[in-house]
Motif scaffolding. Structure first.
Motif, PDB file in Angstrom:
ATOM      1  N   ILE A   1       6.984  -8.862  -9.228  1.00  0.00           N
ATOM      2  CA  ILE A   1       6.106  -8.195 -10.195  1.00  0.00           C
ATOM      3  C   ILE A   1       5.293  -7.089  -9.524  1.00  0.00           C
ATOM      4  CG2 ILE A   1       4.107  -8.528 -11.719  1.00  0.00           C
ATOM      5  CD1 ILE A   1       5.244 -11.394 -12.241  1.00  0.00           C
ATOM      6  N   ALA A   2       4.791  -7.370  -8.321  1.00  0.00           N
ATOM      7  CA  ALA A   2       4.003  -6.358  -7.611  1.00  0.00           C
ATOM      8  C   ALA A   2       4.887  -5.237  -7.079  1.00  0.00           C
ATOM      9  CB  ALA A   2       3.236  -7.004  -6.464  1.00  0.00           C
ATOM     10  N   GLY A   3       6.126  -5.558  -6.744  1.00  0.00           N
ATOM     11  CA  GLY A   3       7.060  -4.527  -6.304  1.00  0.00           C
ATOM     12  C   GLY A   3       7.162  -4.304  -4.809  1.00  0.00           C
ATOM     13  N   ASP A   4       6.368  -5.035  -4.019  1.00  0.00           N
ATOM     14  CA  ASP A   4       6.414  -4.808  -2.575  1.00  0.00           C
ATOM     15  C   ASP A   4       5.845  -6.024  -1.841  1.00  0.00           C
ATOM     16  OD1 ASP A   4       6.697  -2.992  -0.168  1.00  0.00           O
ATOM     17  OD2 ASP A   4       4.543  -3.442  -0.085  1.00  0.00           O
ATOM     18  N   THR A   5       6.559  -6.488  -0.826  1.00  0.00           N
ATOM     19  CA  THR A   5       6.143  -7.684  -0.086  1.00  0.00           C
ATOM     20  C   THR A   5       4.855  -7.447   0.698  1.00  0.00           C
ATOM     21  OG1 THR A   5       8.426  -8.447   0.115  1.00  0.00           O
ATOM     22  CG2 THR A   5       6.833  -9.365   1.660  1.00  0.00           C
ATOM     23  N   VAL A   6       4.771  -6.337   1.386  1.00  0.00           N
ATOM     24  CA  VAL A   6       3.594  -6.062   2.204  1.00  0.00           C
ATOM     25  C   VAL A   6       2.336  -5.945   1.342  1.00  0.00           C
ATOM     26  CG1 VAL A   6       2.508  -4.393   3.751  1.00  0.00           C
ATOM     27  CG2 VAL A   6       4.911  -5.017   4.076  1.00  0.00           C
ATOM     28  N   THR A   7       2.469  -5.334   0.179  1.00  0.00           N
ATOM     29  CA  THR A   7       1.326  -5.214  -0.736  1.00  0.00           C
ATOM     30  C   THR A   7       0.801  -6.590  -1.124  1.00  0.00           C
ATOM     31  OG1 THR A   7       2.147  -3.115  -1.629  1.00  0.00           O
ATOM     32  CG2 THR A   7       0.575  -4.353  -2.980  1.00  0.00           C
ATOM     33  N   VAL A   8       1.730  -7.490  -1.445  1.00  0.00           N
ATOM     34  CA  VAL A   8       1.340  -8.854  -1.823  1.00  0.00           C
ATOM     35  C   VAL A   8       0.729  -9.579  -0.623  1.00  0.00           C
ATOM     36  CG1 VAL A   8       2.210 -11.099  -2.560  1.00  0.00           C
ATOM     37  CG2 VAL A   8       2.992  -9.019  -3.699  1.00  0.00           C
ATOM     38  N   ALA A   9       1.324  -9.402   0.546  1.00  0.00           N
ATOM     39  CA  ALA A   9       0.810 -10.058   1.746  1.00  0.00           C
ATOM     40  C   ALA A   9      -0.637  -9.653   2.026  1.00  0.00           C
ATOM     41  CB  ALA A   9       1.695  -9.723   2.940  1.00  0.00           C
ATOM     42  N   LYS A  10      -0.930  -8.355   1.897  1.00  0.00           N
ATOM     43  CA  LYS A  10      -2.298  -7.877   2.126  1.00  0.00           C
ATOM     44  C   LYS A  10      -3.261  -8.442   1.086  1.00  0.00           C
ATOM     45  CE  LYS A  10      -1.192  -3.448   4.362  1.00  0.00           C
ATOM     46  NZ  LYS A  10      -1.248  -1.967   4.215  1.00  0.00           N
TER      47      LYS A  10
ATOM     48  N   ASP B   1      15.893  -6.753   4.300  1.00  0.00           N
ATOM     49  CA  ASP B   1      16.409  -7.636   5.335  1.00  0.00           C
ATOM     50  C   ASP B   1      15.269  -8.520   5.858  1.00  0.00           C
ATOM     51  OD1 ASP B   1      18.450  -8.213   7.662  1.00  0.00           O
ATOM     52  OD2 ASP B   1      16.541  -7.674   8.637  1.00  0.00           O
ATOM     53  N   GLU B   2      15.558  -9.806   6.021  1.00  0.00           N
ATOM     54  CA  GLU B   2      14.510 -10.768   6.371  1.00  0.00           C
ATOM     55  C   GLU B   2      13.818 -10.431   7.690  1.00  0.00           C
ATOM     56  OE1 GLU B   2      17.467 -12.988   3.775  1.00  0.00           O
ATOM     57  OE2 GLU B   2      17.532 -11.474   5.356  1.00  0.00           O
ATOM     58  N   ALA B   3      14.589 -10.056   8.693  1.00  0.00           N
ATOM     59  CA  ALA B   3      13.990  -9.729   9.991  1.00  0.00           C
ATOM     60  C   ALA B   3      13.109  -8.489   9.890  1.00  0.00           C
ATOM     61  CB  ALA B   3      15.079  -9.536  11.038  1.00  0.00           C
ATOM     62  N   GLU B   4      13.595  -7.484   9.182  1.00  0.00           N
ATOM     63  CA  GLU B   4      12.814  -6.255   8.992  1.00  0.00           C
ATOM     64  C   GLU B   4      11.519  -6.544   8.257  1.00  0.00           C
ATOM     65  OE1 GLU B   4      13.104  -2.009   6.533  1.00  0.00           O
ATOM     66  OE2 GLU B   4      14.828  -3.359   6.604  1.00  0.00           O
ATOM     67  N   GLU B   5      11.615  -7.313   7.173  1.00  0.00           N
ATOM     68  CA  GLU B   5      10.426  -7.596   6.372  1.00  0.00           C
ATOM     69  C   GLU B   5       9.442  -8.489   7.127  1.00  0.00           C
ATOM     70  OE1 GLU B   5       9.118  -5.887   4.042  1.00  0.00           O
ATOM     71  OE2 GLU B   5      10.037  -6.632   2.189  1.00  0.00           O
ATOM     72  N   ALA B   6       9.958  -9.390   7.939  1.00  0.00           N
ATOM     73  CA  ALA B   6       9.076 -10.242   8.743  1.00  0.00           C
ATOM     74  C   ALA B   6       8.216  -9.380   9.671  1.00  0.00           C
ATOM     75  CB  ALA B   6       9.896 -11.237   9.549  1.00  0.00           C
ATOM     76  N   LEU B   7       8.835  -8.374  10.276  1.00  0.00           N
ATOM     77  CA  LEU B   7       8.098  -7.479  11.160  1.00  0.00           C
ATOM     78  C   LEU B   7       7.105  -6.614  10.382  1.00  0.00           C
ATOM     79  CD1 LEU B   7      10.931  -6.359  13.609  1.00  0.00           C
ATOM     80  CD2 LEU B   7       9.069  -7.979  14.037  1.00  0.00           C
ATOM     81  N   ASN B   8       7.507  -6.168   9.190  1.00  0.00           N
ATOM     82  CA  ASN B   8       6.603  -5.365   8.349  1.00  0.00           C
ATOM     83  C   ASN B   8       5.335  -6.155   8.009  1.00  0.00           C
ATOM     84  OD1 ASN B   8       8.445  -3.256   8.306  1.00  0.00           O
ATOM     85  ND2 ASN B   8       9.336  -3.837   6.328  1.00  0.00           N
ATOM     86  N   VAL B   9       5.530  -7.403   7.627  1.00  0.00           N
ATOM     87  CA  VAL B   9       4.391  -8.244   7.261  1.00  0.00           C
ATOM     88  C   VAL B   9       3.541  -8.556   8.488  1.00  0.00           C
ATOM     89  CG1 VAL B   9       3.732 -10.533   6.400  1.00  0.00           C
ATOM     90  CG2 VAL B   9       5.541  -9.242   5.249  1.00  0.00           C
TER      91      VAL B   9
END
Length: 344
Positions: free
Chosen positions: A195-204, A225-233
């Protein structure tokens, strides 16, 4: 609610038209409304013959090995009855045909509750046994029961309590955790990110508004990609990030040991060795062992526990007025078990 003792009581028993759910209420279970009708007919016959008050000894055994669970509910079911109850402790292992519960007293005091007490023990012990298998696979690592969505909500707390008796670290169902005097475990579903559209936005946002005791564990398999997103977060939350959760769907191959290994190494390479890897999605004991060896730190287990088969339980009358009895194929008299302790 009046206890059901006769066929007339059954006939007079009425259901409210505005009933919202088909599950039994506490009062309906306690009054005997969930029993099989033939126990009511049995009481009619025994009263007619003048033998309903005979002192009997009944024993419960299981058809296969497992972990006993449900004893507290059985004791609550029978707490007002003039009987003695002996049982092995809740959470204790049992073998096939081992006596796990013994009831002594007039048959009319407890006979109509056979259906309910066997169902309580059978279902709860099945769930607890599955949870114990997961605990043995996870060893000392955390695993949380995520099974509430797979069962009727009326029994979800029963299932998740049984999982904790079997070895789960905690439950995600609010009511189950509260019954046990705990706070429920869980972070966010994919819905929040979609719904928010972005993992990092939700994480913050999660880090900003959630209380300090709410673990910062973020899903990292929604869009990228899970590894990429893990690093982003990890870059976004820095030291606040406690873990990432992998819940890759079966359509994408599920969570594999290779994926866990890659995410672990990539986090380590960037200096995030303290970030834990939490995995969920179709986990079994074998899968838990495999992913644990690959580097997973914690597990969310749902359908393996919630879908566990009940452990078939049987209750036999073994003594009547001090005389050993049994149906054909069974040995008359009590089957001793040194683990039995008086609980009522």
């Amino acid at each position: 609610m009046k206890e059901i003792k006769s066929l007339k009581d059954v006939k007079d028993f009425e259901i409210k038209k505005e009933r919202l759910f088909y599950s039994a209420t506490h009062e309906e279970i306690k009054c005997g409304a969930t029993t099989d009708i033939y126990f009511i007919k049995t009481m009619e016959i025994l009263r007619h013959l003048g033998v309903a008050g005979k002192r009997v000894v009944a024993e419960v055994f299981a058809r296969k090995s497992g972990i006993l669970c449900g004893l507290e509910e059985v004791l609550n079911l029978l707490k007002d009855k003039n009987i003695e109850i002996y049982a092995i402790p809740e959470g204790e292992t049992f073998n096939p045909k081992e006596t796990i519960l013994r009831i002594i007293g007039p048959y009319e005091e407890f006979g109509i509750y056979e259906t309910a007490l066997l169902g309580i023990l059978a279902q709860s012990s099945g769930w607890a046994t599955a949870a114990r298998e997961c605990r043995e696979a996870a060893k000392d690592k955390m695993f949380i029961c995520f099974g509430a969505r797979h069962v009727h909500p009326a029994v979800a707390p029963v299932m998740e309590r049984a999982a904790i008796v079997g070895g789960a670290s905690n439950a995600s169902c609010i009511l189950a955790a509260k019954i046990l005097g705990r706070q429920p475990s869980g972070t966010i579903p994919h819905a929040a990110i979609l719904i928010a559209g972005d993992t990092v936005t939700v994480a913050k946002a999660y880090d900003e508004i959630m209380p300090p005791d709410s673990p910062r564990i973020i899903l990292v398999d929604t869009f990228k990609d899970e590894a990429e997103e893990a690093l982003n977060v990890a870059e976004a939350l820095k030291g606040a990030l406690e873990g990432v959760r992998l819940d890759t769907p079966s359509e994408r191959g599920g969570v594999t040991k290779e994926l866990v290994n890659e995410v672990r190494h990539r986090l380590n390479q960037k200096g995030y060795k303290n970030v834990k890897i939490f995995v969920s999605g179709g986990l079994t004991p074998d899968k838990i062992r495999e992913l644990s060896e690959a580097g997973a730190d914690a597990f969310g287990v749902g359908s393996y526990i919630s879908g566990a088969s009940p452990i078939d339980m049987t209750m036999d009358i073994k003594m009547v007025d001090g005389v050993p009895v049994a149906k054909r194929g069974r040995i008359p008299g009590l089957i001793d078990n040194p683990k039995l302790k008086r609980v009522k």
